[in-house]
Write a protein that holds these residues in place. Structure first.
Motif, PDB file in Angstrom:
ATOM      1  N   ASN A 158       0.838  -1.250   0.017  1.00  0.00           N
ATOM      2  CA  ASN A 158      -0.059   0.079   0.052  1.00  0.00           C
ATOM      3  C   ASN A 158       0.907   1.190  -0.041  1.00  0.00           C
ATOM      4  OD1 ASN A 158      -2.384   1.133  -0.259  1.00  0.00           O
ATOM      5  ND2 ASN A 158      -2.992   0.938   1.878  1.00  0.00           N
ATOM      6  N   VAL A 171      -0.192  10.827   2.261  1.00  0.00           N
ATOM      7  CA  VAL A 171      -1.531  10.801   2.569  1.00  0.00           C
ATOM      8  C   VAL A 171      -1.563   9.656   3.928  1.00  0.00           C
ATOM      9  CG1 VAL A 171      -3.730   9.940   2.131  1.00  0.00           C
ATOM     10  CG2 VAL A 171      -2.524  11.161   0.528  1.00  0.00           C
ATOM     11  N   PRO A 172      -2.268   9.788   4.784  1.00  0.00           N
ATOM     12  CA  PRO A 172      -2.224   8.728   5.920  1.00  0.00           C
ATOM     13  C   PRO A 172      -3.065   7.595   5.417  1.00  0.00           C
ATOM     14  CG  PRO A 172      -2.861  11.019   6.870  1.00  0.00           C
ATOM     15  CD  PRO A 172      -2.756  11.053   5.386  1.00  0.00           C
ATOM     16  N   LEU A 173      -2.501   6.363   5.193  1.00  0.00           N
ATOM     17  CA  LEU A 173      -3.241   5.328   5.023  1.00  0.00           C
ATOM     18  C   LEU A 173      -2.438   4.129   5.795  1.00  0.00           C
ATOM     19  CD1 LEU A 173      -3.552   5.591   0.863  1.00  0.00           C
ATOM     20  CD2 LEU A 173      -5.226   6.030   2.681  1.00  0.00           C
TER      21      LEU A 173
ATOM     22  N   PHE B  74      -8.403  13.108  16.772  1.00  0.00           N
ATOM     23  CA  PHE B  74      -7.359  12.216  16.770  1.00  0.00           C
ATOM     24  C   PHE B  74      -8.134  10.723  16.276  1.00  0.00           C
ATOM     25  CE2 PHE B  74      -4.112  14.744  18.610  1.00  0.00           C
ATOM     26  CZ  PHE B  74      -3.260  14.336  17.515  1.00  0.00           C
ATOM     27  N   PHE B  77      -8.928  11.134  12.736  1.00  0.00           N
ATOM     28  CA  PHE B  77      -7.826  10.709  11.922  1.00  0.00           C
ATOM     29  C   PHE B  77      -7.672   9.217  12.018  1.00  0.00           C
ATOM     30  CE2 PHE B  77      -3.380  10.114  11.414  1.00  0.00           C
ATOM     31  CZ  PHE B  77      -3.033  11.175  10.557  1.00  0.00           C
ATOM     32  N   ARG B  81      -8.108   7.277   8.340  1.00  0.00           N
ATOM     33  CA  ARG B  81      -6.982   6.598   7.662  1.00  0.00           C
ATOM     34  C   ARG B  81      -7.465   5.059   7.449  1.00  0.00           C
ATOM     35  NH1 ARG B  81      -2.050   6.575  11.673  1.00  0.00           N
ATOM     36  NH2 ARG B  81      -3.279   5.315  12.849  1.00  0.00           N
ATOM     37  N   MET B  84      -9.994   5.231   4.220  1.00  0.00           N
ATOM     38  CA  MET B  84      -9.470   5.799   2.854  1.00  0.00           C
ATOM     39  C   MET B  84      -8.436   4.621   2.531  1.00  0.00           C
ATOM     40  SD  MET B  84      -9.988   8.920   1.857  1.00  0.00           S
ATOM     41  CE  MET B  84     -10.350  10.588   2.563  1.00  0.00           C
ATOM     42  N   THR B  85      -7.928   3.634   3.545  1.00  0.00           N
ATOM     43  CA  THR B  85      -7.067   2.529   3.035  1.00  0.00           C
ATOM     44  C   THR B  85      -7.788   1.833   2.062  1.00  0.00           C
ATOM     45  OG1 THR B  85      -5.912   2.625   4.841  1.00  0.00           O
ATOM     46  CG2 THR B  85      -5.716   0.488   3.747  1.00  0.00           C
ATOM     47  N   LEU B  86      -9.328   1.658   2.406  1.00  0.00           N
ATOM     48  CA  LEU B  86     -10.156   0.790   1.481  1.00  0.00           C
ATOM     49  C   LEU B  86     -10.868   1.233   0.359  1.00  0.00           C
ATOM     50  CD1 LEU B  86     -11.756  -1.752   4.449  1.00  0.00           C
ATOM     51  CD2 LEU B  86      -9.492  -2.212   3.027  1.00  0.00           C
ATOM     52  N   MET B  97      -7.517  13.658  -1.357  1.00  0.00           N
ATOM     53  CA  MET B  97      -6.948  13.089   0.032  1.00  0.00           C
ATOM     54  C   MET B  97      -6.142  13.884   0.965  1.00  0.00           C
ATOM     55  SD  MET B  97      -6.653   9.237  -1.718  1.00  0.00           S
ATOM     56  CE  MET B  97      -6.086   8.429  -0.157  1.00  0.00           C
ATOM     57  N   PHE B 101      -7.386  15.060   4.719  1.00  0.00           N
ATOM     58  CA  PHE B 101      -6.769  14.633   5.938  1.00  0.00           C
ATOM     59  C   PHE B 101      -6.255  16.160   6.671  1.00  0.00           C
ATOM     60  CE2 PHE B 101      -6.468  10.446   4.633  1.00  0.00           C
ATOM     61  CZ  PHE B 101      -6.626   9.537   5.694  1.00  0.00           C
ATOM     62  N   ARG B 273     -15.353  -5.131   0.639  1.00  0.00           N
ATOM     63  CA  ARG B 273     -13.996  -4.979   0.305  1.00  0.00           C
ATOM     64  C   ARG B 273     -12.917  -6.273   0.786  1.00  0.00           C
ATOM     65  NH1 ARG B 273     -13.770   0.485  -1.697  1.00  0.00           N
ATOM     66  NH2 ARG B 273     -15.811   0.097  -2.979  1.00  0.00           N
ATOM     67  N   GLY B 274     -13.874  -7.110   1.157  1.00  0.00           N
ATOM     68  CA  GLY B 274     -13.227  -8.391   1.461  1.00  0.00           C
ATOM     69  C   GLY B 274     -12.084  -8.399   2.953  1.00  0.00           C
ATOM     70  N   VAL B 275     -12.441  -7.560   3.588  1.00  0.00           N
ATOM     71  CA  VAL B 275     -11.666  -7.620   4.781  1.00  0.00           C
ATOM     72  C   VAL B 275     -12.528  -7.808   5.951  1.00  0.00           C
ATOM     73  CG1 VAL B 275     -10.013  -5.883   4.004  1.00  0.00           C
ATOM     74  CG2 VAL B 275     -12.225  -5.039   5.342  1.00  0.00           C
ATOM     75  N   HIS B 280      -6.178  -2.375  13.222  1.00  0.00           N
ATOM     76  CA  HIS B 280      -5.846  -3.508  14.030  1.00  0.00           C
ATOM     77  C   HIS B 280      -5.196  -2.584  15.376  1.00  0.00           C
ATOM     78  CE1 HIS B 280      -1.719  -1.895  13.435  1.00  0.00           C
ATOM     79  NE2 HIS B 280      -2.124  -1.654  12.045  1.00  0.00           N
ATOM     80  N   LEU B 281      -5.749  -1.284  15.511  1.00  0.00           N
ATOM     81  CA  LEU B 281      -5.106  -0.415  16.524  1.00  0.00           C
ATOM     82  C   LEU B 281      -5.532  -0.874  17.935  1.00  0.00           C
ATOM     83  CD1 LEU B 281      -4.537   3.027  14.742  1.00  0.00           C
ATOM     84  CD2 LEU B 281      -2.700   1.259  15.332  1.00  0.00           C
TER      85      LEU B 281
END
Lengths: 214, 311
Positions: A158, A171-173, B74, B77, B81, B84-86, B97, B101, B273-275, B280-281
């Motif tokens: 990624n 960009v934060p990802l 936070f 945020f 994050r 937007m990853t997905l 993007m 952010f 999205r298949g997750v 994991h935080l």
């Protein structure tokens, strides 16, 4: 003084990388233990190496040196500080005509000192749409000289979306570094099949390949 | 000490009591179950995460407006994050993007802190909605343009707009309630999360009929128990709200139901999205979005219900 500064810079860097990417290691094929290894990774962005460096636990990080291009890391004083003092990179010259020492010999020397190393066997950044470029001979030459050291495929996922080429603001990802099961050079294995085997082991870790987009 | 702080401390003591019970229950389960089943392990990890979340939220609520706004900024945020990853994106979306952010998110929370209701309720649905696609278009649009800009906007609506309506409760000027709004945040978070918890356990125990067969293990029986529990908790917590016992129960029930809907919608997106998890935080829970999905959905509804009928 330089060492303290380097340690502080390293800490700031890993904190920043975590803030942007929530970087996480997925230890799929190995355990995060202190064992000498050659991590070989895909290379799409200048942030790849710092990211792998970030997800390694501190004890492992201290013993791991990335192999990096001297022409890039010695360009300015700041880069030289980052490359030599923070990452303790093994700096090699990619340009054969400028070489004064054999890069493979330098890498083997680092291994013999007990360090683990990070290499990017594609030989440069992958700017294409293919997930991996064909591997260069380097990884084979290292494996021939030190066949007992584990070669660990390391997929950085990624990162190309975080900072596409030509962009300066990341960009934060979420970003994951996946460590696969180690590969070894078989007895009498020729270069081509070995390179293919390494490349396949690395490509198999790519989440995009297994269908599920992660 | 003000009345608000005293109430907060009472509430906090109650929650800590519940957490002690959960911790003890977890340890008993662990002793009884010698093989270390993953269910018990997950439960114990979750209890640890709850301790951390309760401590952080309690500290923020005691510290006041700035701390609360910063905490939720936070959380937004981290959630954005994960989201937007997905989402689908190409290079053309990079500026949009970056703006989401580093501009939209902080500006939204500054507007909340500033208390400009007219601005923070329109900033993302109007201004960001219109401006971000222009940025993507200027960078060359490209394939699946409409899907991409819609997904970016969706991420902002859920993770920033909806989430920011939790601290936005501080802005409301409720007749006869004084400056006790911070208790409304505690109320909303508690009824939704406790309802979720009851829904989870009851659903695992007597759940039969799935709400959405292919999407989630949630059952109508579980949701029913969760709803009853949320209403009960809401009514019991009436003393920290301006609503009175009856309406506290009703508001808690509505917030819970909207939250369940939200959790299911976000589960459907995960499936698409298949997750398994958004991130994991939070150990044992997955990501921020996994933990807060129901609160994100419930927050704006709770905010506007309070805004229109009690201000």
């Amino acid at each position: 003084m330089i060492r303290l500064l380097a340690a502080v810079t390293g800490q700031i860097l890993t904190t920043f990388a975590r803030f942007i990417t929530a970087a996480r290691a997925d230890w799929r094929g190995i355990e995060p233990v202190r064992k000498q290894r050659i991590y070989f990774a895909n290379h799409t962005s200048n942030a790849d190496m710092p990211l792998i460096w970030t997800v390694l636990p501190p004890a492992l990080r201290r013993e791991t040196r990335p192999v990096a291009a001297a022409d890039y890391w010695l360009k300015s004083k700041l880069r030289a500080f980052a490359g030599r003092d923070v990452f303790k990179a093994v700096l090699i010259d990619r340009r054969a005509e400028h070489r004064t020492e054999d890069p493979i010999a330098k890498i083997v020397e680092a291994l013999d000192e007990g360090s683990s190393i990070i290499i990017f066997p594609e030989g440069g950044r992958n700017m294409t749409d293919d997930p991996l470029l064909p591997f260069k001979a380097g990884i084979f030459n290292i494996a021939t000289r030190r066949p007992d050291v584990d070669l660990v495929p390391t997929w950085v996922d990624n990162i190309s979306n975080i900072m596409p080429k030509g962009e300066v603001i990341p960009v934060p990802l979420a970003c994951t570094v996946i460590f696969g099961a180690p590969v070894h050079l078989k007895k009498d294995e020729a270069m081509e099949p070995f390179l293919t085997r390494c490349s396949d082991a690395l490509g198999a870790l790519n989440p995009a390949q297994s269908g599920a987009r992660g | 000490m003000t009345q608000t702080s005293a109430d907060l401390i009472m509430l906090f003591a109650g929650v800590v009591g519940l957490l002690f019970l959960a911790t003890i229950a977890g340890e008993i389960l662990r002793v009884r179950d010698a093989d270390g089943s993953p269910v018990v392990d997950t439960f114990v990890t979750r209890v640890h995460s709850w301790w951390a979340m309760v401590a952080i939220l309690a500290l923020a609520l005691i510290s006041g407006r700035v701390a609360i706004v910063v905490l939720f900024a936070f959380a937004s945020f981290a959630a954005l994050r994960e989201f937007m990853t997905l989402t689908q994106k190409t290079r053309a979306d990079h500026w949009a993007m970056v703006a989401s952010f580093y501009v939209v998110l902080p500006v939204q929370y500054i507007l909340i802190w500033w208390g400009q209701e007219g601005l923070f309720t329109s900033f993302i649905p109007v201004y960001a909605f219109l401006l971000l696609p222009i940025l993507s278009m200027l960078r060359g649009a490209g394939a699946s343009f409409l899907s991409r800009i819609s997904e970016t906007q969706w991420a902002l609506m859920i993770c920033v707009f909806c989430a920011s309506h939790v601290p936005a409760l501080l802005v409301l000027d409720i007749d006869g309630y004084g400056a006790r709004n911070v208790l409304l945040i505690a109320f909303l978070v508690l009824v939704v999360q406790l309802g979720d918890l009851m829904e989870y356990f009851a659903g695992r125990r007597f759940g039969r009929t799935r709400v959405a067969e292919t999407i989630s293990r949630k059952t109508w029986e579980g949701v029913g128990c969760g709803l009853a529990f949320a209403v009960l908790v809401g009514a019991l917590l009436a003393w920290i709200t301006p609503f009175g016992v009856f309406w506290s129960g009703v508001y808690a029930g509505i917030a819970f139901l909207v939250g369940v809907g939200g959790a299911l919608v976000l589960a459907a997106i995960k499936q698409d999205r298949g997750v398994q998890n958004w991130g994991h935080l939070i150990p044992g829970q997955g990501g921020f979005v996994d933990q807060l999905d129901s609160v994100f959905f419930a927050a704006p509804v709770f905010f506007y219900m309070t805004r229109y009928f009690w201000v």
